[in-house]
Design a protein around this motif. Structure first.
Motif, short mmCIF file in Angstrom:
data_model
loop_
_atom_site.label_atom_id
_atom_site.label_comp_id
_atom_site.label_asym_id
_atom_site.label_seq_id
_atom_site.Cartn_x
_atom_site.Cartn_y
_atom_site.Cartn_z
N PHE A 117 2.76 5.77 -2.69
CA PHE A 117 4.04 6.90 -3.26
C PHE A 117 4.27 6.72 -4.63
CE2 PHE A 117 4.33 7.11 1.29
CZ PHE A 117 5.07 8.39 1.57
N THR A 118 3.90 5.69 -5.28
CA THR A 118 4.21 5.60 -6.72
C THR A 118 3.23 6.59 -7.41
OG1 THR A 118 5.08 3.45 -6.32
CG2 THR A 118 4.70 4.14 -8.69
N THR A 119 1.83 6.43 -7.16
CA THR A 119 0.85 6.91 -7.84
C THR A 119 0.20 8.62 -7.49
OG1 THR A 119 -1.02 5.93 -6.49
CG2 THR A 119 -0.21 4.56 -8.70
N GLY A 120 0.59 8.67 -6.07
CA GLY A 120 0.46 10.05 -5.70
C GLY A 120 1.34 10.91 -5.99
N CYS A 121 0.94 12.11 -6.24
CA CYS A 121 2.05 13.14 -6.75
C CYS A 121 1.74 14.74 -6.57
CB CYS A 121 2.66 12.75 -7.86
SG CYS A 121 1.48 13.32 -9.05
N ARG A 122 2.60 15.35 -6.48
CA ARG A 122 2.15 16.83 -6.55
C ARG A 122 2.08 17.36 -7.94
NH1 ARG A 122 4.51 21.61 -7.97
NH2 ARG A 122 4.15 23.56 -6.74
N LYS A 123 0.80 17.62 -8.23
CA LYS A 123 0.41 17.74 -9.79
C LYS A 123 0.70 19.43 -10.01
CE LYS A 123 -3.26 14.48 -10.29
NZ LYS A 123 -4.77 14.51 -10.46
N LEU A 174 0.71 -1.07 0.03
CA LEU A 174 0.04 -0.03 -0.16
C LEU A 174 0.84 1.30 0.06
CD1 LEU A 174 -2.77 1.19 0.32
CD2 LEU A 174 -2.75 1.22 2.71
N PHE A 175 2.01 1.38 1.04
CA PHE A 175 2.90 2.29 0.74
C PHE A 175 3.51 2.47 -0.46
CE2 PHE A 175 3.50 2.27 5.28
CZ PHE A 175 3.29 3.70 5.63
N CYS A 176 3.77 1.48 -0.99
CA CYS A 176 4.53 1.55 -2.41
C CYS A 176 3.49 1.98 -3.64
CB CYS A 176 4.80 0.07 -3.04
SG CYS A 176 6.10 -0.71 -2.15
N PHE A 177 2.07 1.58 -3.23
CA PHE A 177 1.20 2.04 -4.44
C PHE A 177 0.85 3.47 -4.13
CE2 PHE A 177 -3.23 2.65 -5.42
CZ PHE A 177 -3.17 2.16 -7.05
#
Lengths: 286, 410
Positions: free
Chosen positions: B17-23, B12-15
């Protein structure tokens, strides 16, 4: 969420050995194309979904694969962990090798090639909860040395560490249209909390970065940054477990909030504002 | 069970951090109400041009800065602050009471904070004088909530005006952090002058049907475009298909070079357009007629413009040499001053990381070649290169910094 469930299911249905190969294939052929199409705009790491996702899910796969073999002996993570801030016997020396995959904001590095940094860290226990730690992170052209003391304390299964390190950043690039060097000193206090689950450990560490001096030179022309400035901070969450025999490995996720990162210095040394960007860490306790 | 929970959490952490971002999405300039511009009369840009110069804050809040550079574009008046690249862009009109009213917005260069602002120059504060070409006692005062008062301090120095300094927007973008418009777009062409630029830099690629278009990345991607049915390299698709199915992140369409030139000539007072050639096969063959047509259009409107083909690599120079007739059109060489001379380029543009290149700059000037540095974004560096370098221009992702420093330093 559906994607997360897919990954989770596959992860647990194919837990070990060579049977996990189809999982990697599935990752390449199904998961990554999905991620690639759904990547959010302007995410640097969305531009390289294959590398990023394969890297981290493979790490999870490795961790999962060894969970079965690591169960019934007297292995204790508290005595073998590198990241836990545990007090250790005087004179104990431990070291770790890591790969850091920093994902700087896209606007820092429009045309830059991104690559992982390698890190070597070591700590030497002074007794009474004190130790000194030092390390080198390097991408050949971008280097960071750090060294400093820590004090650690145990509260049952929990551990607390408070530290201060002096960092020295050194960047040198004299190819591809660059004639650039960067040097800078940084003060880095930190606080770490860790929990011992027996065979695994979870560590959360907060760092603060104050850049006390920095000098950038392009083609021999020095650009001074006269006064010190707060570079920013970071929070790192690391999960550590046994890899083989008495060796441990760790997976860390670091959230940076910085004005600059040594990795991206050739593109843009210092920004006016801080940016949030992740850093993934894979470590091996030597 | 415990192991499953632990590993699920790890994934879940990986997911996340991989998909969330500062747009880093578009921040459209705020729409202004312009109440004070109702029933005002238009004033010729040539009249307003007289108010260009350095202004100082004499009263009110210093939140937006204390000293300002005022520039007048074809339709707007802009102020560039000494504070953090803040700029103010204003429409204007003459009111029935003889005052000149201004309405527009302010914004930081490197963050998306922005807001509306309105000013006025009363007849007593110099509006009548300004309309007669006199600016010595000009005072511009905030209205409708703004308490700022700016006093005209001095005109730009002869040195600053004589250098014909080229302040250019990288990819046409006025601020790379949360930009107001998508890069390489027509709205950049139409607005860059208001942001203090004398020109802009766009990137050029060919479509499958050999139409030169303005786009930076080699492939259709979510950095530049909204999700759509097309993917892969731009040169797989005809321009009509790209126009139909690809939308830039702010809703605009990918422009052809011809569309860019037409907007540049017809709707702005901009002078310089650096077209950074990305190296498709035979690109100069297809670019040349478009550029020549652009020059003809500019000549018909008595517009002096410079459409400069940028050659960033040996591959592009090789393409350039395949089209000998292009030699009569201006080109720019990034690699070295020697190659600029060898290829008859009128411009030499070393990357900022090469430093001040003083020897090369002197050699270039001796051969009638102008020198530009790219891409300077750091405030310290911009000032350092302006003071110590011999450049004829700069490309920046934050041109407001360059505008303020250039006109106040010289």
């Amino acid at each position: 969420m559906q994607l997360f469930m897919q990954i989770t299911l596959i992860f647990h249905e194919q837990p070990k050995g060579i049977g996990q190969l189809p999982f990697v294939l599935y990752l390449k052929q199904v998961i990554i194309p999905i991620m690639s199409k759904n990547a959010s705009p302007h995410c640097a790491w969305a531009k390289q979904p294959y590398k990023t996702i394969l890297f981290f899910v493979t790490v999870c796969f490795l961790l999962s694969g060894y969970r079965v073999s690591a169960q019934s002996d007297n292995f204790s993570i508290a005595s073998k962990s590198f990241l836990l801030p545990q007090p250790q016997a005087k004179g104990k020396f431990t070291q770790a090798l890591s790969i850091y995959y920093v994902v700087p904001p896209r606007i820092w590095t429009l045309d830059m090639v991104n690559a992982p940094m390698f890190n070597y860290s070591a700590k030497y226990s002074l007794g009474k909860g004190f130790n000194v730690q030092g390390g080198l992170s390097s991408l050949i052209i971008s280097n960071r040395f750090n060294f400093g003391p820590f004090w650690n304390h145990q509260f049952g299964k929990d551990y607390l560490g408070i530290g201060y390190q002096l960092g020295f950043n050194l960047g040198m690039l004299n190819h591809f249209g660059f004639e650039s060097t960067l040097t800078g000193w940084e003060q880095q206090p930190s606080i770490t909390w860790g929990h011992d689950f027996g065979k695994t450990a979870l560590t959360v560490r907060g760092d603060f970065y104050y850049t006390s001096s920095m000098n950038v030179s392009h083609g021999g022309n020095k650009i001074p940054y006269n006064s010190g400035f707060i570079n920013g901070g970071s929070i790192t969450t690391s999960f550590e477990q046994r890899l083989y025999k008495q060796k441990t490995m760790s997976l860390g996720l670091k959230l940076n909030y910085l004005r600059y990162h040594i990795l991206a210095w050739p593109a843009l040394p210092v920004n006016s504002y801080r940016y949030v960007f992740p850093e993934f860490q894979l470590g091996l306790n030597l | 069970m415990k192991a499953i929970v632990t590993h699920t959490l790890a994934i879940l952490f990986c997911f996340l951090f991989t998909t969330g971002c500062r747009k880093n999405l578009i921040t459209i300039p705020p729409g202004s109400k312009d109440e004070n511009l109702v029933n005002t009369q238009s004033i010729p840009g040539s009249t307003m041009k007289k108010m260009e110069g350095i202004y100082t804050l004499t009263a009110g809040s210093n939140e937006l800065g204390e000293q300002f550079v005022c520039k007048v574009s074809r339709y707007k008046v802009s102020f560039f602050s000494n504070k953090e690249g803040i700029f103010i862009i204003l429409k204007y009109g003459k009111a029935t009471d003889g005052s000149i009213q201004f309405s527009g917005f302010w914004r930081y260069s490197e963050k998306k904070d922005q807001g509306n602002i309105q000013f006025a120059i009363t007849a007593a504060n110099g509006a009548t004088d300004l309309l007669n070409g006199i600016v010595n006692n000009l005072k511009i005062t905030g209205v409708n909530g703004s308490s700022m008062q700016l006093q005209y301090l001095r005109k730009f120095s002869d040195k600053a005006l004589s250098k014909d300094f080229m302040i250019m927007a990288h990819h046409g973008v006025q601020t790379t952090s949360d930009p107001p418009f998508a890069e390489n777009s027509l709205l950049n062409v139409l607005n860059d002058e208001d942001y203090g630029c004398r020109g802009l830099e766009f990137d050029v690629r060919l479509t499958k049907d050999n139409v030169p278009i303005c786009v930076h990345d080699a492939t259709i991607d979510t950095r530049l475009t909204l999700k759509g049915p097309l993917s892969g390299a731009w040169d797989q698709y005809n321009f009509s298909l790209i126009s139909s199915y690809v939308t830039l992140i702010d809703g605009q369409k990918v422009p052809s070079v011809e569309q860019v030139l037409n907007a540049f000539i017809d709707s702005t007072n901009l002078t310089y357009l650096w077209l950074d050639i990305k190296g498709n096969k035979d690109i100069f063959k297809y670019l040349e007629p478009v550029i020549r047509k652009g020059y003809a259009r500019a000549a018909a409107q008595n517009r002096i413009v410079h459409f400069i083909a940028g050659m960033p690599s040996a591959d592009v120079i090789a393409e350039y040499k395949k089209q000998p007739s292009y030699a009569s059109l201006p080109t720019l060489c990034e690699q070295s001053v020697e190659l600029a001379i060898e290829n008859g380029s009128k411009y030499y543009a070393p990357r900022f990381t090469e430093g001040l290149v003083l020897d090369a700059a002197q050699k270039a000037k001796a051969n009638g070649i102008k020198v530009l540095s790219w891409t300077l974004n750091d405030k310290n560096m911009i000032r350092n290169y302006l003071v110590n370098g011999q450049f004829d221009g700069m490309i920046s992702d934050y041109p407001a910094y360059v505008v303020y420093d250039y006109y106040t330093l010289f």
